[in-house]
Scaffold this motif. Sequence first.
Motif, mmCIF file in Angstrom:
data_model
loop_
_atom_site.group_PDB
_atom_site.id
_atom_site.type_symbol
_atom_site.label_atom_id
_atom_site.label_comp_id
_atom_site.label_asym_id
_atom_site.label_seq_id
_atom_site.Cartn_x
_atom_site.Cartn_y
_atom_site.Cartn_z
ATOM 1 N N ILE A 100 0.841 -1.352 -0.128
ATOM 2 C CA ILE A 100 0.060 -0.023 -0.108
ATOM 3 C C ILE A 100 1.055 1.050 0.119
ATOM 4 C CG2 ILE A 100 -0.308 0.017 2.765
ATOM 5 C CD1 ILE A 100 -2.939 1.107 2.127
ATOM 6 N N SER A 101 0.464 2.184 -0.853
ATOM 7 C CA SER A 101 1.337 3.383 -1.001
ATOM 8 C C SER A 101 0.395 4.700 -0.729
ATOM 9 C CB SER A 101 1.843 3.559 -2.539
ATOM 10 O OG SER A 101 2.535 4.575 -2.742
ATOM 11 N N THR A 102 1.316 5.671 -0.184
ATOM 12 C CA THR A 102 0.644 6.929 0.161
ATOM 13 C C THR A 102 1.603 8.056 -0.287
ATOM 14 O OG1 THR A 102 1.516 7.151 2.473
ATOM 15 C CG2 THR A 102 -0.513 6.021 2.471
ATOM 16 N N TRP A 103 1.169 9.111 -0.164
ATOM 17 C CA TRP A 103 2.009 10.338 -0.749
ATOM 18 C C TRP A 103 1.361 11.715 0.029
ATOM 19 C CZ3 TRP A 103 -1.883 13.262 -2.005
ATOM 20 C CH2 TRP A 103 -3.133 12.853 -2.631
ATOM 21 N N GLY A 104 2.367 12.579 -0.027
ATOM 22 C CA GLY A 104 1.880 13.855 0.913
ATOM 23 C C GLY A 104 2.667 13.654 2.167
ATOM 24 N N SER A 105 2.240 14.487 2.943
ATOM 25 C CA SER A 105 2.452 14.452 4.362
ATOM 26 C C SER A 105 2.107 13.463 5.202
ATOM 27 C CB SER A 105 2.036 15.848 5.354
ATOM 28 O OG SER A 105 2.231 15.804 6.614
ATOM 29 N N PHE A 120 4.420 1.959 1.921
ATOM 30 C CA PHE A 120 5.405 2.766 1.543
ATOM 31 C C PHE A 120 4.612 4.239 1.683
ATOM 32 C CE2 PHE A 120 5.851 -1.374 -0.897
ATOM 33 C CZ PHE A 120 7.261 -1.264 -0.664
ATOM 34 N N GLN A 121 5.254 5.038 2.321
ATOM 35 C CA GLN A 121 4.607 6.432 2.602
ATOM 36 C C GLN A 121 5.623 7.613 1.807
ATOM 37 O OE1 GLN A 121 3.663 7.265 6.590
ATOM 38 N NE2 GLN A 121 3.071 5.362 7.185
ATOM 39 N N GLY A 122 4.891 8.875 1.815
ATOM 40 C CA GLY A 122 5.631 9.840 1.351
ATOM 41 C C GLY A 122 5.876 9.635 -0.301
ATOM 42 N N GLY A 123 5.388 8.998 -1.082
ATOM 43 C CA GLY A 123 5.449 8.944 -2.347
ATOM 44 C C GLY A 123 6.776 8.098 -2.782
ATOM 45 N N GLU A 124 7.278 7.334 -1.880
ATOM 46 C CA GLU A 124 8.373 6.692 -2.063
ATOM 47 C C GLU A 124 7.993 5.380 -2.958
ATOM 48 O OE1 GLU A 124 10.863 3.019 0.564
ATOM 49 O OE2 GLU A 124 9.031 3.987 1.620
ATOM 50 N N VAL A 144 4.936 5.267 -5.130
ATOM 51 C CA VAL A 144 4.208 6.201 -6.316
ATOM 52 C C VAL A 144 4.085 7.481 -5.827
ATOM 53 C CG1 VAL A 144 2.066 5.917 -7.773
ATOM 54 C CG2 VAL A 144 3.200 3.785 -6.865
ATOM 55 N N LYS A 145 4.180 8.500 -6.693
ATOM 56 C CA LYS A 145 3.763 9.834 -6.334
ATOM 57 C C LYS A 145 2.464 10.109 -6.983
ATOM 58 C CE LYS A 145 8.573 11.737 -7.115
ATOM 59 N NZ LYS A 145 8.719 12.089 -5.584
ATOM 60 N N GLN A 146 1.927 11.120 -6.181
ATOM 61 C CA GLN A 146 0.391 11.299 -6.364
ATOM 62 C C GLN A 146 0.140 11.325 -7.941
ATOM 63 O OE1 GLN A 146 -0.496 15.494 -5.106
ATOM 64 N NE2 GLN A 146 -2.676 15.090 -5.574
ATOM 65 N N GLU A 147 0.751 11.907 -8.810
ATOM 66 C CA GLU A 147 0.432 12.246 -10.200
ATOM 67 C C GLU A 147 0.567 11.064 -10.926
ATOM 68 O OE1 GLU A 147 4.509 14.173 -9.872
ATOM 69 O OE2 GLU A 147 2.751 13.628 -8.584
ATOM 70 N N PHE A 148 1.000 9.885 -10.419
ATOM 71 C CA PHE A 148 1.412 8.622 -11.236
ATOM 72 C C PHE A 148 0.291 7.547 -10.877
ATOM 73 C CE2 PHE A 148 5.693 10.680 -11.517
ATOM 74 C CZ PHE A 148 5.619 11.251 -12.897
ATOM 75 N N VAL A 149 -0.553 7.721 -9.655
ATOM 76 C CA VAL A 149 -1.100 6.783 -9.100
ATOM 77 C C VAL A 149 -2.178 6.036 -10.223
ATOM 78 C CG1 VAL A 149 -3.050 6.038 -7.514
ATOM 79 C CG2 VAL A 149 -1.238 7.444 -6.771
ATOM 80 N N ALA A 150 -2.811 6.806 -11.056
ATOM 81 C CA ALA A 150 -3.527 6.491 -12.061
ATOM 82 C C ALA A 150 -3.172 5.321 -13.132
ATOM 83 C CB ALA A 150 -4.325 7.518 -12.902
ATOM 84 N N GLY A 156 3.733 18.847 -8.692
ATOM 85 C CA GLY A 156 3.466 17.811 -7.688
ATOM 86 C C GLY A 156 3.424 18.424 -6.473
ATOM 87 N N VAL A 157 2.937 17.646 -5.368
ATOM 88 C CA VAL A 157 2.713 18.662 -4.228
ATOM 89 C C VAL A 157 3.943 18.899 -3.376
ATOM 90 C CG1 VAL A 157 2.565 16.364 -2.960
ATOM 91 C CG2 VAL A 157 1.359 18.582 -1.762
ATOM 92 N N GLY A 158 4.957 18.255 -3.663
ATOM 93 C CA GLY A 158 6.545 18.159 -3.012
ATOM 94 C C GLY A 158 7.090 19.415 -3.654
ATOM 95 N N ASP A 159 6.677 19.877 -4.867
ATOM 96 C CA ASP A 159 7.413 21.179 -5.210
ATOM 97 C C ASP A 159 6.723 22.518 -5.066
ATOM 98 O OD1 ASP A 159 9.189 19.306 -6.626
ATOM 99 O OD2 ASP A 159 7.700 18.972 -8.208
ATOM 100 N N VAL A 160 5.441 22.330 -4.347
ATOM 101 C CA VAL A 160 4.827 23.630 -4.237
ATOM 102 C C VAL A 160 5.334 24.826 -3.328
ATOM 103 C CG1 VAL A 160 2.682 24.717 -3.518
ATOM 104 C CG2 VAL A 160 2.688 22.631 -4.738
ATOM 105 N N TYR A 161 5.969 24.089 -2.088
ATOM 106 C CA TYR A 161 6.455 25.027 -1.251
ATOM 107 C C TYR A 161 7.773 25.833 -1.791
ATOM 108 C CZ TYR A 161 8.810 26.792 3.150
ATOM 109 O OH TYR A 161 9.453 27.402 4.241
#
Length: 331
Positions: free
Chosen positions: A30-35, A65-69, A71-77, A192-197
């Motif tokens: 199971i994979s997550t991304w973001g904070s 697998f957390q934090g996009g390790e 799969v990143k948010q934009e590639f889940v589909a 990607g969410v990680g590039d916004v800051y």
Amino acid sequence: MISSFKKWAILPLLAGMALSTSVHAERLSISTWGSPLHPQVKVFIPAFTEALKENSKDAFRLRVFQGGEMVKQEFVATAIPQGTVDISLTTLDTWSGRVSDVSILTSPLWNKSMQWTQSHLLPGQPIFEYFNEKFKEQGAVILAMFDIGPAVVASRDPIALPKDIKGHSIRVYSRGAGLIIQELGGSPVTMGVGDVYSALQRGTIDGAMGGLGGAVGLKYYEVAKYMLAQNGVIGSLVHAYVMNKDKYDKLSPELRKALEDAVASARGTMQQALIDTYAKQVDEVRQAGNVVTELTPGTPDWKIWEAALQNLSTSARQSYPSQLVELVSAN
């Protein structure tokens, strides 16, 4: 009484049975991304892990697998149908290239509260089943749908009314969000969410549209001094946990039920946590020194936003299937 010889003969047999159980345990990723502090991660993953272990009598071997390790948010589909990972957190609208109907969830037609979605975005409910059938056609199964709350806009300059977006570059998280920004005269930017800051910090973008939890967890308030909490007038953020369909179909009925029950239990706990957290996070942004503009349904400012998006709303009603529009319009 069992003789010593028989005892020693039985021990290897028992050990072999235990090894066999371990070897044949169903492996699941199971994979997550973001904070990792988001309730959809921090609350869901431990609750799901515990419930899955209990429901299946430890028949699964779960790897997280957390934090996009993974799969990143934009590639889940792409990753889920391909089987890169078995289960993943996803923003449903990022599937709009495969399932165009999901864009309605970020359109002005989707004005549902988090409390409404808590009881209506469940397996067996019409909207859930509508989208689940669409996802199955793409090699995925929706395990859980949930509302993380209306999107917010963190910005370097004040945004209170639609005219304030005109001429500004705003990061968006999906096609549907991009259409809204474009309709209001802004320039949607996908990243990607990680590039916004860093993009806000450098001024590469003027603002960022996304979930409140992400904005707080990733501390956008350090580089953007204003926030618009729009409370649904420009749509909300519906997320999901989705699973590779082939993997799902291969599970035995007993293991599938154990999985579904674990997801349902964890989803209920997580959705309530999201509801409880939302107001606290808005206050946290204020306490960090941001100027927060909150829109309230029925107020003059709310009606100005509705009027600015009227053409997009009309277009949405005409572009989506009538069955879906009726489901979304129902109370």
